[in-house]
Design an enzyme around this catalytic site. Structure first.
Site, PDB file in Angstrom:
ATOM      1  CB  THR A  98       7.445  14.871  58.437  1.00 28.06           C
ATOM      2  OG1 THR A  98       8.761  15.012  58.969  1.00 28.06           O
ATOM      3  CG2 THR A  98       6.569  16.007  58.934  1.00 28.06           C
ATOM      4  CE  LYS A 173       9.554  17.970  60.826  1.00 25.67           C
ATOM      5  NZ  LYS A 173      10.985  18.128  60.655  1.00 25.67           N
TER       6      LYS A 173
HETATM    7  P1  NAP Z   1      13.633  11.222  50.210  1.00 28.37           P
HETATM    8  O1  NAP Z   1      15.098  11.405  50.037  1.00 28.37           O
HETATM    9  O2  NAP Z   1      12.719  11.597  49.095  1.00 28.37           O
HETATM   10  O3  NAP Z   1      13.400   9.666  50.569  1.00 28.37           O
HETATM   11  C1  NAP Z   1      12.122   9.121  50.688  1.00 28.37           C
HETATM   12  C2  NAP Z   1      12.271   7.629  50.933  1.00 28.37           C
HETATM   13  O4  NAP Z   1      10.982   7.029  51.048  1.00 28.37           O
HETATM   14  C3  NAP Z   1      12.965   6.898  49.778  1.00 28.37           C
HETATM   15  O5  NAP Z   1      13.717   5.829  50.312  1.00 28.37           O
HETATM   16  C4  NAP Z   1      11.779   6.378  48.958  1.00 28.37           C
HETATM   17  O6  NAP Z   1      12.104   5.261  48.159  1.00 28.37           O
HETATM   18  C5  NAP Z   1      10.850   6.002  50.080  1.00 28.37           C
HETATM   19  N1  NAP Z   1       9.452   5.949  49.646  1.00 28.37           N
HETATM   20  C6  NAP Z   1       8.665   6.994  49.303  1.00 28.37           C
HETATM   21  N2  NAP Z   1       7.447   6.566  48.991  1.00 28.37           N
HETATM   22  C7  NAP Z   1       7.447   5.219  49.132  1.00 28.37           C
HETATM   23  C8  NAP Z   1       6.476   4.217  48.953  1.00 28.37           C
HETATM   24  N3  NAP Z   1       5.222   4.523  48.565  1.00 28.37           N
HETATM   25  N4  NAP Z   1       6.821   2.934  49.181  1.00 28.37           N
HETATM   26  C9  NAP Z   1       8.088   2.619  49.578  1.00 28.37           C
HETATM   27  N5  NAP Z   1       9.056   3.541  49.762  1.00 28.37           N
HETATM   28  C10 NAP Z   1       8.730   4.821  49.540  1.00 28.37           C
HETATM   29  O7  NAP Z   1      13.096  11.973  51.515  1.00 28.37           O
HETATM   30  P2  NAP Z   1      13.872  12.390  52.847  1.00 28.37           P
HETATM   31  O8  NAP Z   1      14.456  13.738  52.661  1.00 28.37           O
HETATM   32  O9  NAP Z   1      14.717  11.261  53.313  1.00 28.37           O
HETATM   33  O10 NAP Z   1      12.625  12.586  53.831  1.00 28.37           O
HETATM   34  C11 NAP Z   1      11.940  11.476  54.410  1.00 28.37           C
HETATM   35  C12 NAP Z   1      10.973  11.990  55.468  1.00 28.37           C
HETATM   36  O11 NAP Z   1      11.703  12.723  56.455  1.00 28.37           O
HETATM   37  C13 NAP Z   1       9.903  12.938  54.919  1.00 28.37           C
HETATM   38  O12 NAP Z   1       8.695  12.710  55.598  1.00 28.37           O
HETATM   39  C14 NAP Z   1      10.472  14.317  55.236  1.00 28.37           C
HETATM   40  O13 NAP Z   1       9.458  15.300  55.370  1.00 28.37           O
HETATM   41  C15 NAP Z   1      11.168  14.042  56.553  1.00 28.37           C
HETATM   42  N6  NAP Z   1      12.277  14.977  56.874  1.00 28.37           N
HETATM   43  C16 NAP Z   1      13.205  15.314  55.933  1.00 28.37           C
HETATM   44  C17 NAP Z   1      14.230  16.200  56.257  1.00 28.37           C
HETATM   45  C18 NAP Z   1      15.268  16.599  55.245  1.00 28.37           C
HETATM   46  O14 NAP Z   1      16.018  17.549  55.518  1.00 28.37           O
HETATM   47  N7  NAP Z   1      15.387  15.934  54.108  1.00 28.37           N
HETATM   48  C19 NAP Z   1      14.295  16.751  57.550  1.00 28.37           C
HETATM   49  C20 NAP Z   1      13.353  16.371  58.499  1.00 28.37           C
HETATM   50  C21 NAP Z   1      12.327  15.486  58.148  1.00 28.37           C
HETATM   51  P3  NAP Z   1      12.766   5.472  46.672  1.00 28.37           P
HETATM   52  O15 NAP Z   1      14.246   5.536  46.908  1.00 28.37           O
HETATM   53  O16 NAP Z   1      12.343   4.270  45.939  1.00 28.37           O
HETATM   54  O17 NAP Z   1      12.177   6.738  46.112  1.00 28.37           O
END
Ligand code: NAP
Length: 290
Positions: A98, A173
């Protein structure tokens, strides 16, 4: 069956990449910044592990990505050892982060000049939607590469649709988040009011959820809101990032978002209460504490 890379094995990416193997039958290579998660994923699903986004993306038909925000996305695409340096001609990069519509347009243009395609494809449906392979995927980009990517995305989607040119997935979104923000505050006020009025909250919601007040948030969140349980779901910190994107975009397109702006400030209160990682339904905690 295609050759697919997945960058970012977080709460969402980890199960999404898993569906590419289990449901899609694809040959999958994964990259995660914290290597331990990628090692765990390979143990669980098989496939190949890469040390950088560039290494992961070389020789793939599709590269899918789900990281945190605009800066993270720039880092894994056009940053050092980024994916874009290794994308083959005519291949497709699909981004599920997102992020802003601006970064989507910027990366779409960068992809075009490199001879490949970029589709912005943020998702809705939360952790459960990712685990069950039942996400809603909102896409922006060009019709031809979208058409090729759609059957791959189908491994974790219940609904997937192209909504317009680059950035349109991110704009859709934003509409999704705008629609949710005011609704969750309304639900919080309703439940809080019912308690203050001495009503049986369970009975009230069971009744009105059969009428015009029904919503996904009401059906899926009222029990935990009433019980004060918020250690799950979609984090307030993420919601504030998303509402920030909506408010920035609205400043550009002139759409008034008074309720969204107010609820964004309510979420700032929840963060100050220590609830940055709580589910977005925690808005009700503000009312109880006031
Ligand atoms: P998350 O669990 O915090 O995972 C984030 C991922 O991105 C991790 O694999 C992290 O790696 C990686 N990452 C972050 N910064 C990075 C960087 N600079 N370089 C390389 N890798 C990086 O987040 P999530 O819940 O999966 O959400 C991911 C996206 O989906 C976000 O944009 C969020 O807004 C969206 N989203 C989430 C949900 C939900 O319910 N969770 C629903 C809809 C949309 P590390 O493991 O090394 O930290």
């Amino acid at each position: 069956m295609a050759k697919v890379a997945f960058l970012g094995l977080g709460v969402m990416g980890y199960p999404m990449a898993g569906h590419l193997v289990k449901k899609g039958g694809h040959e999958v290579t994964v990259y995660n910044r914290t290597a331990a998660k990628a090692e765990q994923w390979v143990k669980e699903y098989g496939g190949r592990l890469a040390k950088t986004p560039k290494e992961a993306s070389a020789g793939q038909d599709f590269v899918m990505c789900c990281v945190g925000n605009d800066d993270d996305l720039r880092q894994v695409t056009t940053g050092q050892d980024g994916a874009f340096a290794a994308m083959g001609k005519g291949r497709v990069f699909v981004d599920h982060t997102t992020a802003s519509a601006e970064v989507a347009r910027e990366l779409h243009a960068a992809a075009k000049s490199g001879g490949f395609d970029f589709v912005d494809a943020p998702v809705s449906g939360g952790q459960a939607g990712a685990q069950n392979g039942a996400l809603t995927v909102m896409c922006g980009g060009d019709a031809e590469p979208y058409g090729r990517a759609e059957p791959v995305i189908a491994a974790y989607a219940r609904m997937c649709r192209l909504l317009g040119p680059a950035g349109s997935g991110q704009l859709t979104k934003m509409v999704n988040q705008i629609c949710i923000a005011g609704l969750v505050q309304g639900l919080a006020e309703g439940i809080h009011f019912a308690r203050r009025a001495g009503l049986d909250v369970e009975a009230v919601i069971e009744t009105i959820s059969k009428g015009a007040a029904q919503s996904w948030q009401m059906e899926n969140r009222y029990k935990t809101m009433n019980a004060g349980k918020f250690d799950f779901g979609f984090a307030v910190d993420w919601m504030r990032k998303d509402l920030g994107l909506c408010l920035d975009e609205a400043r550009r397109n002139g759409a008034p978002l008074p309720v969204t702006a107010l609820v964004d400030q309510f979420y700032a209160d929840v963060q100050r209460m220590g609830g940055g990682r709580w589910d977005t339904s925690s808005l009700i905690r503000r009312l109880r504490d006031h």
